[in-house]
Design a protein around this motif. Sequence first.
Motif: not given
Length: 453
Positions: A202-212
């Motif tokens: 793998s090349y990229d490891v990313s984190c996201d978040r979303a407000l519910s």
Amino acid sequence: MTHLVEHLAMGTLPRLHHEHNAQVDLELTQFTATGRPDQIVAYLDRVCRALADLPVDRADRESGVLAAEDGCAAHPTTGALLSHRYGVQGLGLAPWNGPGPDRIPLDAVRDCAARFFHAGNAVLTLTGPPPPGLRLPLPDGERPDRGSAQPVRVAGSSWQEDAVPGPGLGLHCDLADQGVQLAMAVLQERLRTVARHQRGLSYDVSCDRALSGPGRGDRVIHLDARDGEERQVAELLWQQAVLLAAEGPSAQEVAEEVEAARELFLDPRAVEVELEFAANAELLGWTYRNVADRLDLLDKVTPEQVREAFAGAMDSALLAVPAGTRPAVRRADGTELPEGGCAGNTELPRDGRTFRAPLRDRLTGAAARRARLVLTEEGLWARMPSGVVHHIPFADVVGVEMHTPGRVVFGRDNCVIPVMPELFAGIGPALRAVDEAVPAELRYPASAFTSAD
């Protein structure tokens, strides 16, 4: 729709020789600019005037620009996980194209602008003192109520194939929980070490978040994968998450991530990000903590607290994998992680009207011989050539894309059933039943910018 509002407003600007932009994500629409004080005053004035009197006569042209841009409000893997979590509504709409920008009614665009693009729902951030002559000529309005959380349709853990570029893991949690935040940072670094540096997968490891809703939402971690290695990367992601939940991070790992956060927060270039945090808190109703308070909270988190927080969040873990990937994944107790969605459906109802694939297709392919479309009073069932059975009650239809001839029916729980003559023969009665059962406002013509595929 929000993206079209943004384009209509930005399309009124003359050619500008200073940096400026606008963007739309799952939570905010932002108009940004860098320049001399007089340039900023003029930019904000023009944008606000355009939002107050939206030039909808440009909608045809700007919808074409949107189609060419082909943007999205979230990373595809994040969007897929949100759609599995919440269904095709609210945050769960993130990965879906909908009717296309050329099919959005102008009344809906005007309504969107009136509901959200007004002074009561806007925050201005500046990296310098307010310039002379600054005005924000937006109409008055009431800030939307954001006090309730979006209902979760899938609370437990499972895995599912989807049209994603790489594997991803989504957790439903308290977004302010410092333990979960640190755990995701540790997991990201472990995956980067193993998947990229040690195994070259793998090349990229990313984190996201979303407000519910107030304080709640989803944290997501996703990776890309070398062609042919999607299963291995998905299994690695799940194994590392289960291991972290069981054993927790080391004290050194926690200290490392706290120090990384300190460097990020105290970087003088982070002022714009810090202003954005404060603006988000003001608009979306969560508590803003300054840098000193955030670092103080992080300094007090122990490795055991990180483990406990992450282990609790893993009860809601959703794993998304690219289509055609079937990972071997087990929970910490050794039981298999179940496949979500419609994977367990194999039986069709016996009391409905059945439509089969065209004869020529049945004669030449075993997959076509398996396919069935079943119409009942309650809704639609379909066994696709893959053998998976989908079911959409008419009460759960969220959209019907109108083709000539044919329909594509979208259900609230991520099922899609194509009622198309190239797939099923003699479907006239099914088409009439769909049109009679589904309200007219949920039916829309297929976009001219996309093919029937």
